[in-house]
Design a protein around this motif. Structure first.
Motif, short mmCIF file in Angstrom:
data_model
loop_
_atom_site.label_atom_id
_atom_site.label_comp_id
_atom_site.label_asym_id
_atom_site.label_seq_id
_atom_site.Cartn_x
_atom_site.Cartn_y
_atom_site.Cartn_z
N ALA A 193 0.83 -1.20 0.00
CA ALA A 193 0.00 0.00 0.00
C ALA A 193 0.87 1.26 0.00
CB ALA A 193 -0.93 -0.01 1.21
N HIS A 194 1.91 1.25 0.81
CA HIS A 194 2.81 2.40 0.88
C HIS A 194 3.51 2.61 -0.47
CE1 HIS A 194 5.59 5.35 2.52
NE2 HIS A 194 6.59 4.66 2.00
N GLY A 195 3.93 1.52 -1.09
CA GLY A 195 4.60 1.61 -2.40
C GLY A 195 3.65 2.13 -3.47
N TRP A 196 2.40 1.65 -3.43
CA TRP A 196 1.38 2.11 -4.39
C TRP A 196 1.21 3.62 -4.30
CZ3 TRP A 196 -2.60 -1.06 -7.02
CH2 TRP A 196 -3.57 -0.29 -7.65
N VAL A 197 0.98 4.10 -3.08
CA VAL A 197 0.74 5.52 -2.87
C VAL A 197 1.96 6.34 -3.29
CG1 VAL A 197 0.30 7.31 -1.13
CG2 VAL A 197 -0.96 5.14 -1.06
N SER A 198 3.13 5.89 -2.91
CA SER A 198 4.36 6.62 -3.26
C SER A 198 4.57 6.68 -4.77
CB SER A 198 5.57 5.96 -2.59
OG SER A 198 5.46 6.02 -1.19
N LEU A 199 4.30 5.54 -5.45
CA LEU A 199 4.52 5.47 -6.89
C LEU A 199 3.59 6.41 -7.65
CD1 LEU A 199 5.75 4.17 -9.43
CD2 LEU A 199 4.01 2.38 -9.24
N PHE A 200 2.30 6.33 -7.35
CA PHE A 200 1.33 7.07 -8.17
C PHE A 200 1.17 8.52 -7.73
CE2 PHE A 200 0.14 2.71 -9.17
CZ PHE A 200 0.04 2.80 -10.55
N ARG A 201 1.59 8.85 -6.51
CA ARG A 201 1.59 10.25 -6.10
C ARG A 201 2.91 10.93 -6.45
NH1 ARG A 201 -0.53 10.90 0.00
NH2 ARG A 201 -0.14 13.07 -0.55
N GLY A 202 3.94 10.13 -6.72
CA GLY A 202 5.26 10.69 -6.95
C GLY A 202 5.72 10.72 -8.39
N THR A 203 4.86 10.25 -9.32
CA THR A 203 5.22 10.27 -10.74
C THR A 203 4.15 11.02 -11.53
OG1 THR A 203 4.12 8.12 -11.06
CG2 THR A 203 6.50 8.09 -10.63
N PRO A 204 4.52 11.64 -12.66
CA PRO A 204 3.55 12.42 -13.45
C PRO A 204 2.45 11.54 -14.03
CG PRO A 204 5.81 12.95 -14.06
CD PRO A 204 5.88 11.73 -13.20
N VAL A 205 1.25 12.10 -14.12
CA VAL A 205 0.12 11.38 -14.70
C VAL A 205 0.41 11.01 -16.16
CG1 VAL A 205 -2.34 11.50 -15.27
CG2 VAL A 205 -1.49 12.56 -13.18
N LEU A 206 1.11 11.89 -16.87
CA LEU A 206 1.42 11.62 -18.27
C LEU A 206 2.26 10.36 -18.41
CD1 LEU A 206 1.40 12.39 -21.24
CD2 LEU A 206 3.35 13.90 -20.81
N VAL A 207 3.24 10.18 -17.56
CA VAL A 207 4.07 8.97 -17.60
C VAL A 207 3.23 7.74 -17.32
CG1 VAL A 207 6.02 7.77 -16.53
CG2 VAL A 207 6.17 10.24 -16.98
N GLN A 208 2.37 7.83 -16.32
CA GLN A 208 1.50 6.71 -15.98
C GLN A 208 0.58 6.35 -17.15
OE1 GLN A 208 -0.50 8.04 -12.42
NE2 GLN A 208 1.43 8.60 -11.45
N LEU A 209 0.06 7.39 -17.82
CA LEU A 209 -0.81 7.16 -18.97
C LEU A 209 -0.08 6.45 -20.10
CD1 LEU A 209 -3.43 7.72 -20.64
CD2 LEU A 209 -2.38 9.90 -21.29
N LEU A 210 1.12 6.91 -20.41
CA LEU A 210 1.88 6.30 -21.50
C LEU A 210 2.26 4.86 -21.18
CD1 LEU A 210 4.15 9.33 -22.50
CD2 LEU A 210 2.13 8.45 -23.70
N LEU A 211 2.57 4.58 -19.93
CA LEU A 211 2.87 3.20 -19.53
C LEU A 211 1.64 2.31 -19.68
CD1 LEU A 211 5.08 3.72 -16.34
CD2 LEU A 211 5.81 2.79 -18.55
N CYS A 212 0.47 2.82 -19.25
CA CYS A 212 -0.76 2.03 -19.38
C CYS A 212 -1.17 1.84 -20.83
CB CYS A 212 -1.90 2.71 -18.60
SG CYS A 212 -1.74 2.63 -16.81
N PHE A 213 -0.74 2.75 -21.69
CA PHE A 213 -1.09 2.66 -23.11
C PHE A 213 -0.16 1.74 -23.88
CE2 PHE A 213 -1.09 4.42 -27.51
CZ PHE A 213 -2.41 4.15 -27.82
N TYR A 214 1.16 1.85 -23.60
CA TYR A 214 2.14 1.10 -24.38
C TYR A 214 2.53 -0.25 -23.77
CZ TYR A 214 2.78 5.25 -27.27
OH TYR A 214 2.56 6.30 -28.12
N LEU A 215 2.50 -0.36 -22.45
CA LEU A 215 2.92 -1.61 -21.81
C LEU A 215 2.06 -2.80 -22.22
CD1 LEU A 215 4.88 -2.97 -19.90
CD2 LEU A 215 3.38 -2.35 -17.99
N PRO A 216 0.72 -2.69 -22.25
CA PRO A 216 -0.08 -3.86 -22.67
C PRO A 216 0.27 -4.36 -24.06
CG PRO A 216 -1.48 -2.24 -21.61
CD PRO A 216 -0.14 -1.59 -21.79
N SER A 217 0.59 -3.44 -24.99
CA SER A 217 0.94 -3.87 -26.34
C SER A 217 2.23 -4.68 -26.35
CB SER A 217 1.07 -2.66 -27.27
OG SER A 217 2.12 -1.81 -26.84
N GLN A 218 3.14 -4.36 -25.44
CA GLN A 218 4.38 -5.13 -25.33
C GLN A 218 4.11 -6.53 -24.78
OE1 GLN A 218 7.49 -4.03 -26.36
NE2 GLN A 218 6.26 -2.36 -27.23
#
Length: 219
Positions: A55-80
């Protein structure tokens, strides 16, 4: 000014269509994020250290990284991984994961405000932990944290502007298309800003009305 109003009225149907996409995306992310946020909160209060660390890692990861980076990962990672998911699903997933981290911290204060005696009484009456959560805790938490949840939803709407980079036809994407076709970027983005302002103002108004309704019920 008259020229801008005339163009704004002309663009309004297209902007409204983009606004509907933005609203659907953000509401989907907010509701899903609320459910995931409860799960993250439960892990953070678990007696098992591995759950608390997750839980602590989840909160730290998604509060500490830009939404744009998270979006691009969710968009491109599944295709990989050989998965082909629509842009709307990728955008909803990214916003859900992000808002779940923020909502878990909002909900944390709401759950903490519930008197332990209520939970003990509910357990004595034979309610299961799941029934206590959804019938006793969650309704009170929503009422307690509603202003913060509305504020978070407004933040999600503003953050959703980044989904235009994956060609999802949201409000910002419509604005970009209009700007490139009309060669009037200043007026177009002013119109887009006004529609975003309208969306967030309506949400704030609905939130205040819900608060007043619940306050009247408690009297």
């Amino acid at each position: 000014m008259t020229d801008f109003i005339t163009r704004f009225i002309h663009w309004l149907p297209m902007l409204a269509q983009g606004a509907l996409t933005t609203a659907a995306l953000c509401l989907t992310a907010m509701v899903a994020g609320f459910l995931v946020g409860i799960g993250v909160w439960q892990m953070s209060t678990s007696p098992l250290r591995i759950y608390r660390m997750t839980a602590h890692g989840w909160v730290s990861l998604f509060r500490g990284t830009p939404v744009l980076v998270q979006l691009l990962l969710c968009f491109y990672l599944p295709s990989q991984l050989g998965l082909n998911i629509p842009g709307f699903v990728a955008a909803a997933l990214a916003l859900t994961l992000n808002t779940a981290a923020w909502q878990s911290q909002i909900l944390k204060s709401g759950f903490a405000s519930i008197h332990p005696g209520q939970l003990e009484a509910a357990a004595i009456c034979g309610l299961s932990p799941r029934q206590i959560l959804w019938r006793i805790q969650v309704p009170q938490v929503i009422r307690t944290t509603l202003p913060s949840l509305i504020s978070e939803l407004i933040d999600v709407i503003k953050a959703s502007a980044v989904v235009s980079v994956i060609a999802l036809t949201d409000l910002m994407r419509v604005g970009q298309q209009l700007a490139s076709s009309t060669y009037q970027p200043l007026q177009v983005y002013l119109a887009v800003a006004l529609v975003y302002l309208l969306l967030t103002s309506l949400l704030a108004l609905l939130g205040r009305q819900a608060e007043r309704h619940w306050q009247r019920e408690q009297r």
